[in-house]
Design a protein around this motif. Structure first.
Motif, PDB file in Angstrom:
ATOM      1  N   VAL A 158      36.757 122.647  -8.352  1.00  0.00           N
ATOM      2  CA  VAL A 158      37.692 122.027  -8.140  1.00  0.00           C
ATOM      3  C   VAL A 158      37.427 120.984  -7.952  1.00  0.00           C
ATOM      4  N   VAL A 159      37.367 119.956  -8.337  1.00  0.00           N
ATOM      5  CA  VAL A 159      36.837 118.348  -7.581  1.00  0.00           C
ATOM      6  C   VAL A 159      38.284 117.087  -7.781  1.00  0.00           C
ATOM      7  N   ILE A 160      38.774 116.772  -7.361  1.00  0.00           N
ATOM      8  CA  ILE A 160      39.998 115.768  -7.120  1.00  0.00           C
ATOM      9  C   ILE A 160      39.173 114.603  -6.697  1.00  0.00           C
ATOM     10  N   VAL A 161      39.316 113.881  -7.855  1.00  0.00           N
ATOM     11  CA  VAL A 161      38.320 111.919  -7.774  1.00  0.00           C
ATOM     12  C   VAL A 161      39.687 111.022  -7.017  1.00  0.00           C
ATOM     13  N   SER A 162      39.966 110.483  -6.160  1.00  0.00           N
ATOM     14  CA  SER A 162      40.625 110.337  -5.351  1.00  0.00           C
ATOM     15  C   SER A 162      40.064 109.211  -4.152  1.00  0.00           C
ATOM     16  N   ASP A 163      40.596 108.106  -4.098  1.00  0.00           N
ATOM     17  CA  ASP A 163      41.169 107.285  -2.500  1.00  0.00           C
ATOM     18  C   ASP A 163      41.816 107.869  -2.020  1.00  0.00           C
ATOM     19  N   THR A 164      43.133 108.313  -2.633  1.00  0.00           N
ATOM     20  CA  THR A 164      44.450 107.762  -1.624  1.00  0.00           C
ATOM     21  C   THR A 164      44.760 109.255  -1.401  1.00  0.00           C
ATOM     22  N   ARG A 165      43.849 110.306  -2.345  1.00  0.00           N
ATOM     23  CA  ARG A 165      45.062 111.767  -1.719  1.00  0.00           C
ATOM     24  C   ARG A 165      43.437 112.193  -0.607  1.00  0.00           C
ATOM     25  N   ALA A 191      44.608 116.707   1.139  1.00  0.00           N
ATOM     26  CA  ALA A 191      45.134 117.930   1.117  1.00  0.00           C
ATOM     27  C   ALA A 191      45.797 118.340   1.181  1.00  0.00           C
ATOM     28  N   GLU A 192      46.902 117.693   1.962  1.00  0.00           N
ATOM     29  CA  GLU A 192      48.687 117.879   1.755  1.00  0.00           C
ATOM     30  C   GLU A 192      48.705 117.588   0.632  1.00  0.00           C
ATOM     31  N   THR A 193      48.997 115.429   0.162  1.00  0.00           N
ATOM     32  CA  THR A 193      48.713 114.773  -0.498  1.00  0.00           C
ATOM     33  C   THR A 193      48.435 115.428  -1.978  1.00  0.00           C
ATOM     34  N   ASP A 194      47.916 116.223  -2.376  1.00  0.00           N
ATOM     35  CA  ASP A 194      46.767 116.466  -3.977  1.00  0.00           C
ATOM     36  C   ASP A 194      47.826 117.334  -4.456  1.00  0.00           C
ATOM     37  N   LYS A 195      48.745 117.041  -5.816  1.00  0.00           N
ATOM     38  CA  LYS A 195      49.518 117.851  -6.001  1.00  0.00           C
ATOM     39  C   LYS A 195      48.367 118.178  -7.484  1.00  0.00           C
ATOM     40  N   SER A 196      47.640 117.032  -7.541  1.00  0.00           N
ATOM     41  CA  SER A 196      46.645 117.922  -8.869  1.00  0.00           C
ATOM     42  C   SER A 196      46.164 119.001  -8.312  1.00  0.00           C
ATOM     43  N   GLY A 197      45.641 119.299  -7.592  1.00  0.00           N
ATOM     44  CA  GLY A 197      44.265 120.566  -6.708  1.00  0.00           C
ATOM     45  C   GLY A 197      45.799 121.582  -6.727  1.00  0.00           C
ATOM     46  N   ASP A 198      46.311 121.106  -5.952  1.00  0.00           N
ATOM     47  CA  ASP A 198      47.414 122.498  -5.744  1.00  0.00           C
ATOM     48  C   ASP A 198      48.099 123.259  -7.708  1.00  0.00           C
ATOM     49  N   VAL A 251      36.721 116.873 -17.238  1.00  0.00           N
ATOM     50  CA  VAL A 251      37.294 115.800 -16.677  1.00  0.00           C
ATOM     51  C   VAL A 251      38.644 115.913 -16.923  1.00  0.00           C
ATOM     52  N   LEU A 252      39.583 115.998 -16.331  1.00  0.00           N
ATOM     53  CA  LEU A 252      41.101 115.718 -16.444  1.00  0.00           C
ATOM     54  C   LEU A 252      41.243 114.424 -15.930  1.00  0.00           C
ATOM     55  N   PRO A 253      42.379 113.556 -15.975  1.00  0.00           N
ATOM     56  CA  PRO A 253      43.777 112.156 -15.627  1.00  0.00           C
ATOM     57  C   PRO A 253      43.806 113.335 -13.924  1.00  0.00           C
ATOM     58  N   GLY A 254      44.001 112.654 -13.588  1.00  0.00           N
ATOM     59  CA  GLY A 254      44.344 112.634 -12.206  1.00  0.00           C
ATOM     60  C   GLY A 254      45.954 112.907 -11.856  1.00  0.00           C
ATOM     61  N   SER A 255      46.558 113.388 -12.818  1.00  0.00           N
ATOM     62  CA  SER A 255      48.163 112.808 -12.864  1.00  0.00           C
ATOM     63  C   SER A 255      48.220 114.950 -12.419  1.00  0.00           C
ATOM     64  N   PRO A 256      49.020 115.594 -12.002  1.00  0.00           N
ATOM     65  CA  PRO A 256      49.568 117.152 -12.261  1.00  0.00           C
ATOM     66  C   PRO A 256      50.061 117.221 -13.408  1.00  0.00           C
ATOM     67  N   GLY A 257      50.772 116.358 -13.981  1.00  0.00           N
ATOM     68  CA  GLY A 257      51.563 116.959 -15.058  1.00  0.00           C
ATOM     69  C   GLY A 257      50.017 116.930 -16.030  1.00  0.00           C
ATOM     70  N   ALA A 258      49.261 116.483 -16.316  1.00  0.00           N
ATOM     71  CA  ALA A 258      47.579 116.153 -17.398  1.00  0.00           C
ATOM     72  C   ALA A 258      47.553 117.175 -16.871  1.00  0.00           C
ATOM     73  N   CYS A 259      46.997 117.451 -15.663  1.00  0.00           N
ATOM     74  CA  CYS A 259      45.744 119.116 -15.570  1.00  0.00           C
ATOM     75  C   CYS A 259      47.660 120.120 -16.304  1.00  0.00           C
ATOM     76  N   ARG A 260      47.804 120.217 -15.186  1.00  0.00           N
ATOM     77  CA  ARG A 260      49.342 121.106 -16.024  1.00  0.00           C
ATOM     78  C   ARG A 260      49.185 121.127 -17.505  1.00  0.00           C
ATOM     79  N   ASP A 261      48.946 120.444 -18.530  1.00  0.00           N
ATOM     80  CA  ASP A 261      48.570 119.705 -20.011  1.00  0.00           C
ATOM     81  C   ASP A 261      47.829 121.047 -20.327  1.00  0.00           C
ATOM     82  N   ALA A 262      46.300 120.570 -19.732  1.00  0.00           N
ATOM     83  CA  ALA A 262      45.097 120.870 -20.266  1.00  0.00           C
ATOM     84  C   ALA A 262      45.229 122.229 -20.075  1.00  0.00           C
ATOM     85  N   TRP A 263      45.853 123.001 -18.448  1.00  0.00           N
ATOM     86  CA  TRP A 263      45.310 123.819 -18.334  1.00  0.00           C
ATOM     87  C   TRP A 263      46.016 125.206 -19.726  1.00  0.00           C
ATOM     88  N   ASP A 264      47.411 124.468 -19.335  1.00  0.00           N
ATOM     89  CA  ASP A 264      48.671 125.696 -20.074  1.00  0.00           C
ATOM     90  C   ASP A 264      48.257 125.631 -21.257  1.00  0.00           C
TER      91      ASP A 264
END
Length: 176
Positions: free
Chosen positions: A17-24, A26-33, A137-150
């Motif tokens: 898993v690769v999170i692409v972000s200038d602002t996240r 390890a502690e704030t990476d909800k999409s990776g979690d 290649v998914l969007p950065g929101s946790p919701g988008a990650c959840r939707d793609a996975w689930d």
């Protein structure tokens, strides 16, 4: 009808898993979690997870690392799929595809439209194959990650999902 054939064996798949972000971080990476939890809960292996900045060279290096890693079957990236100046993930990764998976984007947008309406058009999610590695290649929101996975990935990486799944074709990806 799509279904899980319980008579078939389950074969775990290895993910990076690769999170692409200038602002996240390890502690704030909800999409990776979100992705890590779902990958493990489904019985698969997470080989590694990292965060890279919204930078073409950093993104390309992370993708190249995943594709070169023989332990990685699937790479999922999250972030950088929008339209702002720093959103360069699809632009960086799509030229690397050996085969593009147009159906993933179509299905993702259909699922997403049911959840967030027409706002789904603000994502340039994409997928393809680089060598023998599936790349999503998914969007950065946790919701988008959840939707793609689930709604897509959990089924396609379940070796028991019928009528077909990616796991059953993985041994044949090197055919010429």
């Amino acid at each position: 009808m799509p279904r899980i054939d319980e008579s078939l064996p389950f074969h775990p798949v290895s993910f990076a898993v690769v999170i692409v972000s200038d602002t996240r971080d390890a502690e704030t990476d909800k999409s990776g979690d979100t992705l890590e939890g779902r990958i493990k809960d489904a019985g698969h292996r997470l080989v590694w997870r990292t965060i890279v900045p919204d930078d073409r060279d950093a993104i390309r290096a992370a993708v190249e690392k995943a594709v070169a890693d023989e332990a990685v079957d699937v790479l999922i990236t999250s972030g950088g799929t929008g339209f702002t100046g720093r959103d360069v993930t699809p632009d960086t990764i799509e030229p690397m595809f050996d085969k593009k998976m147009d159906g993933f984007s179509a299905v993702f947008h259909a699922v997403s439209r049911e959840i967030i309406g027409t706002s789904t058009i603000q994502s340039r999610c994409t997928a393809g194959l680089i060598g023998t590695t599936f790349v999503f290649v998914l969007p950065g929101s946790p919701g988008a990650c959840r939707d793609a996975w689930d709604n897509i990935l959990v089924e396609q990486f379940n070796s028991r999902f019928m009528p077909c799944n990616f796991v059953e074709i993985m041994p044949r990806l090197t055919e010429t």
